[in-house]
Design a protein around this motif. Structure first.
Motif, PDB file in Angstrom:
ATOM      1  N   SER A 152       0.864  -1.178   0.000  1.00 25.90           N
ATOM      2  CA  SER A 152       0.000   0.000   0.000  1.00 25.90           C
ATOM      3  C   SER A 152       0.904   1.233   0.000  1.00 25.90           C
ATOM      4  O   SER A 152       1.937   1.251   0.673  1.00 25.90           O
ATOM      5  CB  SER A 152      -0.910  -0.008   1.224  1.00 25.90           C
ATOM      6  N   LYS A 153       0.515   2.257  -0.781  1.00 21.99           N
ATOM      7  CA  LYS A 153       1.327   3.467  -0.909  1.00 21.99           C
ATOM      8  C   LYS A 153       0.485   4.710  -0.661  1.00 21.99           C
ATOM      9  O   LYS A 153      -0.675   4.751  -1.029  1.00 21.99           O
ATOM     10  CB  LYS A 153       1.928   3.559  -2.316  1.00 21.99           C
ATOM     11  N   VAL A 154       1.127   5.708  -0.058  1.00 27.44           N
ATOM     12  CA  VAL A 154       0.512   7.020   0.144  1.00 27.44           C
ATOM     13  C   VAL A 154       1.557   8.066  -0.206  1.00 27.44           C
ATOM     14  O   VAL A 154       2.714   7.957   0.206  1.00 27.44           O
ATOM     15  CB  VAL A 154       0.042   7.210   1.607  1.00 27.44           C
ATOM     16  N   THR A 155       1.143   9.086  -0.960  1.00 21.44           N
ATOM     17  CA  THR A 155       2.045  10.178  -1.315  1.00 21.44           C
ATOM     18  C   THR A 155       1.719  11.393  -0.454  1.00 21.44           C
ATOM     19  O   THR A 155       0.565  11.792  -0.350  1.00 21.44           O
ATOM     20  CB  THR A 155       1.921  10.523  -2.812  1.00 21.44           C
ATOM     21  N   ILE A 156       2.763  11.953   0.154  1.00 21.38           N
ATOM     22  CA  ILE A 156       2.613  13.139   1.002  1.00 21.38           C
ATOM     23  C   ILE A 156       2.383  14.357   0.102  1.00 21.38           C
ATOM     24  O   ILE A 156       3.032  14.503  -0.927  1.00 21.38           O
ATOM     25  CB  ILE A 156       3.884  13.367   1.845  1.00 21.38           C
ATOM     26  N   SER A 157       1.498  15.242   0.495  1.00 24.81           N
ATOM     27  CA  SER A 157       1.215  16.459  -0.269  1.00 24.81           C
ATOM     28  C   SER A 157       2.459  17.335  -0.370  1.00 24.81           C
ATOM     29  O   SER A 157       3.207  17.478   0.600  1.00 24.81           O
ATOM     30  CB  SER A 157       0.119  17.274   0.406  1.00 24.81           C
ATOM     31  N   SER A 158       2.660  17.912  -1.546  1.00 24.83           N
ATOM     32  CA  SER A 158       3.754  18.871  -1.707  1.00 24.83           C
ATOM     33  C   SER A 158       3.482  20.067  -0.807  1.00 24.83           C
ATOM     34  O   SER A 158       2.341  20.446  -0.586  1.00 24.83           O
ATOM     35  CB  SER A 158       3.842  19.330  -3.156  1.00 24.83           C
ATOM     36  N   GLY A 159       4.531  20.643  -0.291  1.00 26.30           N
ATOM     37  CA  GLY A 159       4.383  21.805   0.585  1.00 26.30           C
ATOM     38  C   GLY A 159       4.282  21.449   2.052  1.00 26.30           C
ATOM     39  O   GLY A 159       4.279  22.324   2.907  1.00 26.30           O
ATOM     40  N   GLU A 164      10.247   6.430  -0.387  1.00 22.34           N
ATOM     41  CA  GLU A 164      10.616   6.323  -1.801  1.00 22.34           C
ATOM     42  C   GLU A 164      11.490   7.493  -2.265  1.00 22.34           C
ATOM     43  O   GLU A 164      12.253   7.348  -3.215  1.00 22.34           O
ATOM     44  CB  GLU A 164       9.365   6.223  -2.679  1.00 22.34           C
ATOM     45  N   PHE A 165      11.417   8.647  -1.602  1.00 20.06           N
ATOM     46  CA  PHE A 165      12.233   9.803  -1.990  1.00 20.06           C
ATOM     47  C   PHE A 165      13.709   9.528  -1.721  1.00 20.06           C
ATOM     48  O   PHE A 165      14.559   9.779  -2.569  1.00 20.06           O
ATOM     49  CB  PHE A 165      11.779  11.053  -1.242  1.00 20.06           C
ATOM     50  N   THR A 166      14.006   9.007  -0.527  1.00 18.76           N
ATOM     51  CA  THR A 166      15.398   8.734  -0.160  1.00 18.76           C
ATOM     52  C   THR A 166      15.811   7.307  -0.504  1.00 18.76           C
ATOM     53  O   THR A 166      16.993   6.995  -0.509  1.00 18.76           O
ATOM     54  CB  THR A 166      15.622   8.945   1.353  1.00 18.76           C
ATOM     55  N   GLY A 167      14.828   6.425  -0.749  1.00 19.15           N
ATOM     56  CA  GLY A 167      15.124   5.022  -0.987  1.00 19.15           C
ATOM     57  C   GLY A 167      15.442   4.269   0.292  1.00 19.15           C
ATOM     58  O   GLY A 167      15.926   3.147   0.258  1.00 19.15           O
ATOM     59  N   PHE A 211       9.323  12.531   6.590  1.00 16.57           N
ATOM     60  CA  PHE A 211       9.062  12.261   5.185  1.00 16.57           C
ATOM     61  C   PHE A 211       8.849  13.609   4.513  1.00 16.57           C
ATOM     62  O   PHE A 211       7.982  14.380   4.929  1.00 16.57           O
ATOM     63  CB  PHE A 211       7.807  11.399   5.005  1.00 16.57           C
ATOM     64  N   ARG A 212       9.613  13.905   3.493  1.00 15.70           N
ATOM     65  CA  ARG A 212       9.514  15.179   2.780  1.00 15.70           C
ATOM     66  C   ARG A 212       8.236  15.253   1.955  1.00 15.70           C
ATOM     67  O   ARG A 212       7.736  14.234   1.475  1.00 15.70           O
ATOM     68  CB  ARG A 212      10.705  15.354   1.843  1.00 15.70           C
ATOM     69  N   GLY A 213       7.745  16.455   1.757  1.00 13.17           N
ATOM     70  CA  GLY A 213       6.573  16.666   0.919  1.00 13.17           C
ATOM     71  C   GLY A 213       6.808  16.135  -0.484  1.00 13.17           C
ATOM     72  O   GLY A 213       7.877  16.297  -1.051  1.00 13.17           O
ATOM     73  N   GLY A 214       5.806  15.475  -1.037  1.00 13.46           N
ATOM     74  CA  GLY A 214       5.893  14.918  -2.384  1.00 13.46           C
ATOM     75  C   GLY A 214       6.424  13.501  -2.444  1.00 13.46           C
ATOM     76  O   GLY A 214       6.364  12.862  -3.483  1.00 13.46           O
ATOM     77  N   THR A 215       6.946  12.984  -1.328  1.00 14.79           N
ATOM     78  CA  THR A 215       7.466  11.616  -1.336  1.00 14.79           C
ATOM     79  C   THR A 215       6.332  10.616  -1.182  1.00 14.79           C
ATOM     80  O   THR A 215       5.238  10.952  -0.755  1.00 14.79           O
ATOM     81  CB  THR A 215       8.512  11.386  -0.227  1.00 14.79           C
ATOM     82  N   THR A 216       6.618   9.397  -1.554  1.00 22.29           N
ATOM     83  CA  THR A 216       5.662   8.306  -1.389  1.00 22.29           C
ATOM     84  C   THR A 216       6.151   7.390  -0.280  1.00 22.29           C
ATOM     85  O   THR A 216       7.326   7.019  -0.251  1.00 22.29           O
ATOM     86  CB  THR A 216       5.508   7.516  -2.700  1.00 22.29           C
ATOM     87  N   ILE A 217       5.244   7.052   0.628  1.00 20.46           N
ATOM     88  CA  ILE A 217       5.536   6.086   1.686  1.00 20.46           C
ATOM     89  C   ILE A 217       4.952   4.755   1.229  1.00 20.46           C
ATOM     90  O   ILE A 217       3.771   4.675   0.890  1.00 20.46           O
ATOM     91  CB  ILE A 217       4.894   6.499   3.024  1.00 20.46           C
ATOM     92  N   THR A 218       5.770   3.723   1.201  1.00 20.29           N
ATOM     93  CA  THR A 218       5.322   2.396   0.807  1.00 20.29           C
ATOM     94  C   THR A 218       5.400   1.470   2.009  1.00 20.29           C
ATOM     95  O   THR A 218       6.452   1.351   2.637  1.00 20.29           O
ATOM     96  CB  THR A 218       6.203   1.825  -0.330  1.00 20.29           C
TER      97      THR A 218
END
Length: 140
Positions: A30-37, A74-77, A106-113
């Motif tokens: 399951s994945k969720v992407t953090i909102s930019s900003g 997913e941003f940093t791997g 978790f930075r904005g715009g990244t995806t958490i898996t």
């Protein structure tokens, strides 16, 4: 401690829902992407499980079985655990949260898996919800 000015913080839980089947060794993602900003500061992990009929499981229920979990930025791997870990080893039976030793950003715009692996299988499936609890803050 330095004063933080002009930040907006909101407590938030990010849910990851899984319908766990009966196949031993099956992976569920399951994945969720953090909102930019916004950045998400993760502080605690909680979970709950229900039977396929929607009835909450007892904290002593064997339905969690041998469930492994891994969480990836997913941003940093970066994986939060070196290897997948047993959910019960970090969150017990679900009645108390797992509090991270240090909050993780978790930075904005990244995806958490979140990946869940059911090592056991079994005769019936169940619904599992993993909740990453923390706060949203405005990115700088």
């Amino acid at each position: 401690m330095p004063e933080i000015k002009n930040t907006t913080e909101r407590l938030l839980g990010i849910p990851f829902d899984f319908e766990i089947g009966t196949t031993a060794g099956a992976n569920y993602v399951s994945k969720v992407t953090i909102s930019s900003g916004y950045d998400f500061i993760w502080e605690e992990l909680l979970f709950s499980s229900r039977t396929t009929a929607g009835v909450p499981d007892s904290i002593l229920s064997p339905s969690i079985r041998d469930v492994l979990i891994n969480i990836r930025d997913e941003f940093t791997g970066k994986d939060m655990f070196i290897n997948s870990v047993y959910l019960r080893s970090i969150a017990g039976y679900g009645f108390s949260p797992f509090i991270l030793p240090h909050p993780y950003k978790f930075r904005g715009g990244t995806t958490i898996t979140v990946t869940v692996t059911d090592k056991y299988g079994g005769t019936s499936g169940f619904h599992l919800q993993i909740l990453l609890f923390g706060k949203y803050v405005v990115s700088k």
